[in-house]
Scaffold this motif. Sequence first.
Motif, short mmCIF file in Angstrom:
data_model
loop_
_atom_site.label_atom_id
_atom_site.label_comp_id
_atom_site.label_asym_id
_atom_site.label_seq_id
_atom_site.Cartn_x
_atom_site.Cartn_y
_atom_site.Cartn_z
N ALA A 695 65.81 -1.61 39.32
CA ALA A 695 67.07 -0.89 39.18
C ALA A 695 66.91 0.38 38.38
N VAL A 696 66.19 0.30 37.26
CA VAL A 696 65.99 1.47 36.43
C VAL A 696 65.14 2.50 37.17
N SER A 697 64.18 2.00 37.95
CA SER A 697 63.35 2.92 38.75
C SER A 697 64.19 3.68 39.76
N CYS A 698 65.16 2.98 40.36
CA CYS A 698 66.05 3.65 41.30
C CYS A 698 66.89 4.71 40.61
N VAL A 699 67.37 4.38 39.39
CA VAL A 699 68.14 5.37 38.64
C VAL A 699 67.27 6.57 38.31
N LEU A 700 66.03 6.31 37.90
CA LEU A 700 65.12 7.39 37.59
C LEU A 700 64.83 8.23 38.83
N ALA A 701 64.68 7.57 39.97
CA ALA A 701 64.42 8.30 41.22
C ALA A 701 65.60 9.18 41.57
N LYS A 702 66.84 8.65 41.35
CA LYS A 702 68.02 9.47 41.62
C LYS A 702 68.04 10.70 40.72
N THR A 703 67.70 10.50 39.46
CA THR A 703 67.71 11.62 38.52
C THR A 703 66.67 12.66 38.90
N ILE A 704 65.49 12.19 39.24
CA ILE A 704 64.42 13.13 39.64
C ILE A 704 64.82 13.86 40.92
N THR A 705 65.51 13.16 41.82
CA THR A 705 65.98 13.80 43.06
C THR A 705 66.92 14.96 42.75
N VAL A 706 67.82 14.78 41.77
CA VAL A 706 68.73 15.86 41.38
C VAL A 706 67.96 17.04 40.86
N VAL A 707 66.98 16.77 39.99
CA VAL A 707 66.20 17.87 39.43
C VAL A 707 65.39 18.58 40.51
N ALA A 708 64.78 17.80 41.41
CA ALA A 708 63.98 18.39 42.47
C ALA A 708 64.86 19.22 43.42
N ALA A 709 66.07 18.71 43.71
CA ALA A 709 66.98 19.46 44.60
C ALA A 709 67.38 20.79 43.98
N GLN A 739 55.53 -2.91 36.46
CA GLN A 739 56.18 -4.06 35.81
C GLN A 739 55.77 -5.37 36.47
N ALA A 740 55.65 -5.37 37.79
CA ALA A 740 55.23 -6.58 38.49
C ALA A 740 53.82 -6.99 38.09
N PHE A 777 55.87 -10.88 26.41
CA PHE A 777 57.32 -10.77 26.52
C PHE A 777 57.80 -9.41 26.01
N TYR A 778 57.28 -9.00 24.87
CA TYR A 778 57.72 -7.72 24.31
C TYR A 778 57.09 -6.53 25.04
N ILE A 779 55.95 -6.73 25.66
CA ILE A 779 55.40 -5.66 26.51
C ILE A 779 56.31 -5.42 27.70
N VAL A 780 56.80 -6.50 28.30
CA VAL A 780 57.73 -6.37 29.44
C VAL A 780 59.00 -5.64 29.00
N LEU A 781 59.57 -6.07 27.86
CA LEU A 781 60.77 -5.40 27.37
C LEU A 781 60.48 -3.95 27.00
N GLY A 782 59.32 -3.72 26.42
CA GLY A 782 58.96 -2.36 26.02
C GLY A 782 58.80 -1.44 27.22
N TYR A 783 58.20 -1.95 28.30
CA TYR A 783 58.06 -1.11 29.51
C TYR A 783 59.42 -0.80 30.10
N MET A 784 60.29 -1.80 30.13
CA MET A 784 61.64 -1.56 30.65
C MET A 784 62.38 -0.56 29.77
N GLY A 785 62.18 -0.64 28.47
CA GLY A 785 62.79 0.33 27.57
C GLY A 785 62.22 1.72 27.77
N LEU A 786 60.93 1.80 28.08
CA LEU A 786 60.30 3.10 28.36
C LEU A 786 60.92 3.76 29.58
N LEU A 787 61.09 2.99 30.67
CA LEU A 787 61.72 3.52 31.88
C LEU A 787 63.13 4.00 31.59
N SER A 788 63.85 3.20 30.80
CA SER A 788 65.23 3.56 30.47
C SER A 788 65.28 4.85 29.67
#
Length: 881
Positions: A695-709, A739-740, A777-788
């Motif tokens: 989900a966060v990746s999709c949000v990031l992709a949308k944001t990058i799409t705006v910048v690229a456009a 993440q996977a 566990f905290y690496i997973v949370l940390g990566y998700m926090g990094l994407l956010s």
Amino acid sequence: MHVAVKMLKLVVLLLLLPPVACKAETTKCPMKDPLPVPHEWYQPGDLLIGGIASQIGYHLHEIDFSQHPAQELYKGPYMATKFHQHVLALVFAVKETNKNPRILPNVTLGFHVCDSYNDMRMTYRTTLDLLYKLHRYFPNYECDAHKNLIAVIGGISSDISLQISNILSLYKVPQLSYGSFAPEKRRGKQSPFFYHAGPNEAYQNTGIIRLLLHFQWKWVGLFAVDNNSGEHFLKVLEPLLSQNGICLDFIHRVPNEYHWNFSDDIKDLLLDIYIPFRDSKANTFMFYGEPTAFMAFNIFMFLANPQFKEITSFRKVCIMTAQVDFALTSLQRAWDFQFFQGTIFFTIQSNEVLGFQSFLKEIKPYGEEGNGFLKDFWEQAFDCVYSNSEELMNINERCTGEERLESLPGHLFELHMTGHSHSIYNAVHAVANALHAIHTSRSNHRAIDDGQGVELHNLHSWQVHPFLQGISFNNSGGESLSFNDEREMEAGLDVMNLITFPNKSVYRVKIGRVNPNVPEGQEFIIDEKMIVWQTSFNQISAHSLCSDYCNPGSHKKIKEGEKFCCYDCVPCPKGKISSQKDMDDCMKCPSDQYPTENQDGCIPKRISFLSFEEPLGISLASIAVSLAVITTIVLGTFIKYRDTPIVKANNRDITYILLMALLLCFLSSLMFLGQPGKVTCFLQQSVFSIIFSLAVSCVLAKTITVVAAFMATRPGTSMRKWVGKRLTTCVVLACSLIQASICVAWLAISPPFPDVDTLSLTEEIILECNEGSVLMFYIVLGYMGLLSTISLTVAFLARKLPDTFNEAKFITFSMLIFCSVWLSFVPTYLSTKGKYMVAVEIFSILASGAGLLGCIFSPKCYIIILRPELNTRDKLTRRKY
């Protein structure tokens, strides 16, 4: 005060009397014995049984009683008449053996009993008398008649027995002691010809400890005879008391000497014995020693205060050992024994021997020729004198010879066979059966039918030893008796209760026993209901403690500088309990239990997990389902209006994937509800983190799409080729696959598993999913926090780009909410326990997902559903987001 004591220790001898001439013509016999002539009782026979009787006498003189309540005391020799039964038990056993045709047929046993005066010199002299003298004293010389000494029985104390053994061991004469000795004294110092007809003192020590523990007497006093036996008793008993949590309030030595000066010694003895005893807090005291020491103790107490029975501070329980046997002299017959009411004492186990009481009742003072003991016994037992006595003028009552032994109180004489008398009785039968075994053995080998006496005349004392050691026989009471490898005749102890009466008589009741020949843990038996206590105890057992019992919920704290039995009671610290009285320390409850409010017990903990049935679980599940339904509606709306400008703007496929990811996020929160299982624990964290990363990746992709456009609108830029599905697909796939990969590594190395947490909460057992590897566990949370963080940063920078289809400002709001939720999640998650920790994680999932759904899709849904007229290209190109 000057007191001289004579103690008679029973020694049994088997002697043969052939007609041998005295050799006095070549040796001059001494004209005068250096010591008093002891009492004797002689009865001849083919085989002679001789001995030394156990009788104690006091000689009181040079005492000024004018200033003392005891001024009526009679000045003269006093005998412990109770111990005359030891002599009579010997005589009865001999006569019983002579009447039995199956033992030593055609042979008559005789006996020779002497007095040792409880004096070392007299003990040695008496032993020599029995070896070499019949009528006059010729040490180490055969005079008058030749005697073939076979065996000796005696004495009652270890000191007397060892003194006798010093001489008898030189001549290899078997000696049978009938007292109760410590096991250490039975070995090493004694010859291999030394036997024990009495019980091992170790059994008595066991009985004392069990008795004290049974009544919870933890604070006791001890009087011990001041000799080697008393010293050894203390050496053995003190460690046993300490090991069982029992303390000695005081230890006082009672002198076993019989000569002291009233003006000097008595005052010191009263200060050392009476005053500490009177002032002691201990309600229980023990007395260990020989009868002479007990009599001395009784005299000290009486001289200190003749009315001591009325002093309330003297309400104590007395425990006496088997050596004492509660024997007093006729001097003390008029004293009050209420002080000893309820006394508990040990005696050697004995069964009533058939015919013994009838034998005692037939004894008359004029019917026993040669009995040197009977006159003194009769006069002092019945407080009378013979007609020819010089003291008749001072006493009103004359002995008639018709006095009855059964009329005497128990402290002066008993018809019931005492434990020591029973040991003497068994010792006589052991020797008789050993002689019979010798006779039978010789008869079988030589086929001799008569002349048995001639065969035994040639017997040497050392030849009795192997037969005595292996002897096994039944006495008339049906007891099976034998000597073990330690030359001990194993016997137990009876526990007795002393009952006193106003007429100064005493009676003893059997209340228990100490039996060594039973399984461990059953050696000591007592019937508490049969005990008669002092009236001052109100018919209940006395408590003897230095400190009061600590109630459950508290523990003992030793007072500084005092013995461990003296303590204060301190409440248990938080988290610990004491479920019994007087516990040394508090303890923790088992992991599945917790302390009660009073900290006196444990209560099973409740099982805790976030279930679907409880209000919190129902609320979270309802919110998750509602958000999932809303997401489904939004997704359906977008699919339905997929050809409208607002849906087609900013990559329609990414929008669908984002909505699907949010839907799965809301549904994945349901995996955290309910009792943890292997499958749910294995999947819940990984599934949630992968979906949320998607989900966060999709949000990031949308944001990058705006910048690229925006950048693609500049002239001559090369960004045009990145605008489209290629860029967004790469961003989504790359971020999600990272993440996977992390989750796969986590599940492979140390996956989560169901666990039970019994420590975090006091009253609950938490069923939870253990993360397995906290680091992963905290690496997973940390990566998700990094994407956010990246999405928030990019969206924040692109929020004011002049593009008609700009979603950056809505993504900024959504990511701001997302990051705020997860930043607050970590401290909240770590500070909560149990099901509330799970609830925090579910709430964070739902709140962050709802933030994305609301901030990104609510404006578009508003236009699609409520303002469809604005969902045109012309209108959108004129709107500014």
